[in-house]
Design an enzyme around this catalytic site. Structure first.
Site, PDB file in Angstrom:
ATOM      1  CE  LYS A 139      -1.552   8.220   3.244  1.00 18.94           C
ATOM      2  NZ  LYS A 139      -1.265   7.360   2.082  1.00 18.94           N
ATOM      3  CG  ASP A 157       1.849   8.899   1.393  1.00 13.05           C
ATOM      4  OD1 ASP A 157       1.325   8.205   0.516  1.00 13.05           O
ATOM      5  OD2 ASP A 157       1.744  10.143   1.405  1.00 13.05           O
TER       6      ASP A 157
HETATM    7  P1  NDP Z   1       8.102  10.361  -2.276  1.00 14.24           P
HETATM    8  O1  NDP Z   1       8.258  11.218  -1.082  1.00 14.24           O
HETATM    9  O2  NDP Z   1       9.009   9.212  -2.487  1.00 14.24           O
HETATM   10  O3  NDP Z   1       8.155  11.264  -3.611  1.00 14.24           O
HETATM   11  C1  NDP Z   1       7.257  12.311  -3.795  1.00 14.24           C
HETATM   12  C2  NDP Z   1       7.636  13.072  -5.060  1.00 14.24           C
HETATM   13  O4  NDP Z   1       6.660  14.070  -5.311  1.00 14.24           O
HETATM   14  C3  NDP Z   1       8.961  13.794  -4.943  1.00 14.24           C
HETATM   15  O5  NDP Z   1       9.543  13.874  -6.215  1.00 14.24           O
HETATM   16  C4  NDP Z   1       8.532  15.173  -4.432  1.00 14.24           C
HETATM   17  O6  NDP Z   1       9.451  16.199  -4.715  1.00 14.24           O
HETATM   18  C5  NDP Z   1       7.251  15.376  -5.197  1.00 14.24           C
HETATM   19  N1  NDP Z   1       6.328  16.229  -4.428  1.00 14.24           N
HETATM   20  C6  NDP Z   1       5.876  16.032  -3.162  1.00 14.24           C
HETATM   21  N2  NDP Z   1       5.074  17.030  -2.783  1.00 14.24           N
HETATM   22  C7  NDP Z   1       5.017  17.869  -3.838  1.00 14.24           C
HETATM   23  C8  NDP Z   1       4.346  19.086  -4.070  1.00 14.24           C
HETATM   24  N3  NDP Z   1       3.544  19.637  -3.124  1.00 14.24           N
HETATM   25  N4  NDP Z   1       4.517  19.681  -5.289  1.00 14.24           N
HETATM   26  C9  NDP Z   1       5.308  19.108  -6.241  1.00 14.24           C
HETATM   27  N5  NDP Z   1       5.965  17.960  -6.081  1.00 14.24           N
HETATM   28  C10 NDP Z   1       5.823  17.359  -4.892  1.00 14.24           C
HETATM   29  O7  NDP Z   1       6.569   9.882  -2.253  1.00 14.24           O
HETATM   30  P2  NDP Z   1       5.888   8.668  -3.007  1.00 14.24           P
HETATM   31  O8  NDP Z   1       6.514   8.469  -4.336  1.00 14.24           O
HETATM   32  O9  NDP Z   1       5.812   7.549  -2.058  1.00 14.24           O
HETATM   33  O10 NDP Z   1       4.385   9.202  -3.171  1.00 14.24           O
HETATM   34  C11 NDP Z   1       3.980   9.974  -4.314  1.00 14.24           C
HETATM   35  C12 NDP Z   1       2.459   9.948  -4.413  1.00 14.24           C
HETATM   36  O11 NDP Z   1       2.025   8.587  -4.563  1.00 14.24           O
HETATM   37  C13 NDP Z   1       1.695  10.502  -3.210  1.00 14.24           C
HETATM   38  O12 NDP Z   1       0.475  11.075  -3.657  1.00 14.24           O
HETATM   39  C14 NDP Z   1       1.368   9.242  -2.414  1.00 14.24           C
HETATM   40  O13 NDP Z   1       0.253   9.418  -1.561  1.00 14.24           O
HETATM   41  C15 NDP Z   1       1.059   8.288  -3.554  1.00 14.24           C
HETATM   42  N6  NDP Z   1       1.147   6.876  -3.209  1.00 14.24           N
HETATM   43  C16 NDP Z   1       2.310   6.332  -2.719  1.00 14.24           C
HETATM   44  C17 NDP Z   1       2.373   4.983  -2.428  1.00 14.24           C
HETATM   45  C18 NDP Z   1       3.642   4.331  -2.003  1.00 14.24           C
HETATM   46  O14 NDP Z   1       3.647   3.093  -1.899  1.00 14.24           O
HETATM   47  N7  NDP Z   1       4.711   5.044  -1.771  1.00 14.24           N
HETATM   48  C19 NDP Z   1       1.180   4.124  -2.542  1.00 14.24           C
HETATM   49  C20 NDP Z   1       0.033   4.772  -3.167  1.00 14.24           C
HETATM   50  C21 NDP Z   1       0.028   6.099  -3.436  1.00 14.24           C
HETATM   51  P3  NDP Z   1      10.718  16.500  -3.729  1.00 14.24           P
HETATM   52  O15 NDP Z   1      11.761  15.495  -4.112  1.00 14.24           O
HETATM   53  O16 NDP Z   1      11.075  17.899  -4.040  1.00 14.24           O
HETATM   54  O17 NDP Z   1      10.210  16.312  -2.330  1.00 14.24           O
END
Ligand code: NDP
Length: 451
Positions: free
Chosen positions: A124, A164
């Site tokens: 990571k 991510d």
């Molecule tokens: P994105 O950046 O596309 O979206 C993240 C979302 O979560 C946004 O809506 C963001 O809000 C919100 N968010 C981020 N940080 C916080 C926080 N501290 N408090 C509240 N809301 C928050 O990321 P992903 O969708 O790719 O990833 C989401 C999760 O899924 C993570 O835990 C990631 O590790 C996990 N994941 C992702 C994978 C992937 O293929 N993308 C694979 C496996 C796991 P805002 O719009 O305000 O930033």
């Protein structure tokens, strides 16, 4: 060694890394019976070795903002374990990124990748760079500067990063461009690439789709399905968007979405049209989820104060819950409320979104609980399929990739259940996923000797 001895060993070396300790704690609680049964794993100190990164790289990233000022950020790559394949895991750009967060994610990634059946080790990386409010040119300059150092440490057969939080298709494009230029080489060194330059169809959708496929497997094992179920989803990024889309495909109803400022509740359900609005809002206009409630009068918006112990999103009555935003976003009080409201299933789209206290409450009250390392593995599994297509120099159709993804999620479901049963915890997906992933990596490390 007792369970406490293992925890003490890790605590002494990483006492200042709470997220990493939380992830290790969860895994050792599940795999301790395996260590008790296998003296050879204990003798080889396999668990102790798995908690120590094979390599941890921390580096300076200098770049110049639009005002001509020099900015300094910190970049990392944690190369955690390569026993079953090249290091594989995403890059996160978010101000909360630090060594503890990336070590927890890299540690989880070891077992998740093992569960997929695709040969990938765990890694990571990322930076404390905050993409919010940055111009397109600033994002590009940062990505190029970040890859300026990372390129020395990765290769398509050594370490293959992906996206991510904060790293989507746009950032992967800039990172890939920089790698190609520095190395004078066009290779599958990153996944999540665009279609037409090495990317795989369905990779963008894979984590969210895979999450709902996994949940459907759980529900079917319990004699029901997602059809007609009301679902809570948090986040509005990549994972959330495609989880909502697949819930819709399978006849369920998603009623919430959120971002770091607050959440919307739409009791009428998020339709295809409303989902397109969210995708445009978040992927193109980079706006706040609040705008959804301004546009659709069936919905209400509520702020979520940062640092609060519970989130009112999880107090809404529903059948299923899919946390898809970030770590520790579902606490004990949230889980108590879900139990009282009759939630039947919680499957994690995000990594470690539920606190340990919350997980215990869910399991003790008979809520079906899927840990992220099993239920969100569809993303990395499809990254693995992208690597395979790159090695073979071929492109599979959406149908082919989707079919493989469904097969992988079904298989993870089966092996998790089988491992849980073998170790006397039938139906416990957390224990099953941890054990199935651990045993696969342990066998590989044993075969390769103390190295
Ligand atoms: P994105 O950046 O596309 O979206 C993240 C979302 O979560 C946004 O809506 C963001 O809000 C919100 N968010 C981020 N940080 C916080 C926080 N501290 N408090 C509240 N809301 C928050 O990321 P992903 O969708 O790719 O990833 C989401 C999760 O899924 C993570 O835990 C990631 O590790 C996990 N994941 C992702 C994978 C992937 O293929 N993308 C694979 C496996 C796991 P805002 O719009 O305000 O930033």
């Amino acid at each position: 060694m007792t369970l406490h001895d293992y925890l003490d060993f890790v605590k002494q070396r990483n006492g200042h890394e709470p997220e990493f300790l939380q992830a290790v704690d969860e895994v050792i609680q599940s795999v301790y019976p395996v260590l008790e049964r296998h003296a050879e794993y204990r003798k080889l100190k396999l668990f102790e070795r798995m908690t120590e990164p094979e390599r941890l790289i921390s580096f300076r990233v200098n770049w110049i903002d639009d005002k001509g000022e020099v900015q300094v950020n910190r970049g990392y790559r944690v190369q955690m374990n390569s026993a079953i394949g090249p290091y594989k895991g995403g890059l996160r750009f978010h101000p909360s990124v630090n060594q503890s967060v990336l070590k927890f994610l890299a540690f989880e990634q070891i077992f998740k990748n093992a569960l997929t059946g695709v040969p990938m080790g765990g890694g990571k990386g990322g930076s404390d760079f905050d993409p919010k409010g940055k111009s397109e040119n600033e994002i590009m300059r940062f990505c190029h500067a970040f890859m300026g150092e990372l390129a020395r440490h990765i290769d398509h057969r050594t370490d293959v990063p992906a996206g991510d939080i904060g790293v989507g298709g746009r950032e992967i494009g800039y990172l890939f461009g920089a790698y190609k230029k520095f190395k004078n080489e066009f290779s599958g060194v990153l996944t999540g690439k665009g279609i037409g330059w090495g990317g795989s169809l369905i990779r963008t959708e894979a984590t969210g789709y895979g999450l709902i496929y996994f949940a459907e497997n759980m529900l079917q094992a319990a004699g029901t399905s997602i059809h007609g179920k009301t679902c809570l989803v948090s986040g509005s990024g990549n994972v959330s968007q495609y989880a909502i889309e697949k819930i819709l495909h399978l006849g369920g109803k998603a009623v919430t979405a959120s971002d770091s400022n607050g959440f919307i509740y739409d009791p009428a359900g998020i339709t295809e049209e409303k989902l397109e609005f969210i995708k445009d809002l978040k992927n193109n206009r980079r706006g706040r989820i609040k705008e959804y409630a301004d546009k659709y009068k069936t919905a209400t918006y509520q702020d979520t104060p940062p640092g609060a112990d519970s989130n009112p999103l999880w107090a809404i009555k529903a059948d299923c819950a899919f946390p898809c935003a970030t770590q520790n976003e579902v606490g004990a009080e949230d889980c108590n409320r879900m139990v009282r409201n009759g939630v039947k299933l919680l499957a994690e789209g995000a990594n470690m979104p539920t606190t340990p206290e919350g997980i215990n409450i869910l399991i003790d009250n008979g809520v079906m609980y899927a840990p992220g390392k099993a239920s969100n593995a569809g993303g990395v599994a499809t990254s693995g399929l992208e690597m395979t297509q790159n090695y073979m120099g071929t492109n599979w159709s959406s149908g082919e990739v989707d079919e493989k993804l469904q097969h992988i999620m079904r298989n993870i479901h089966e092996i998790s259940l089988a491992a849980a049963k073998e170790y006397g915890k039938p139906g416990n997906y957390m224990v099953g996923a941890n054990i199935a992933g651990f045993v696969k990596v342990a066998k590989a490390m044993q075969a390769q000797g103390v190295i």
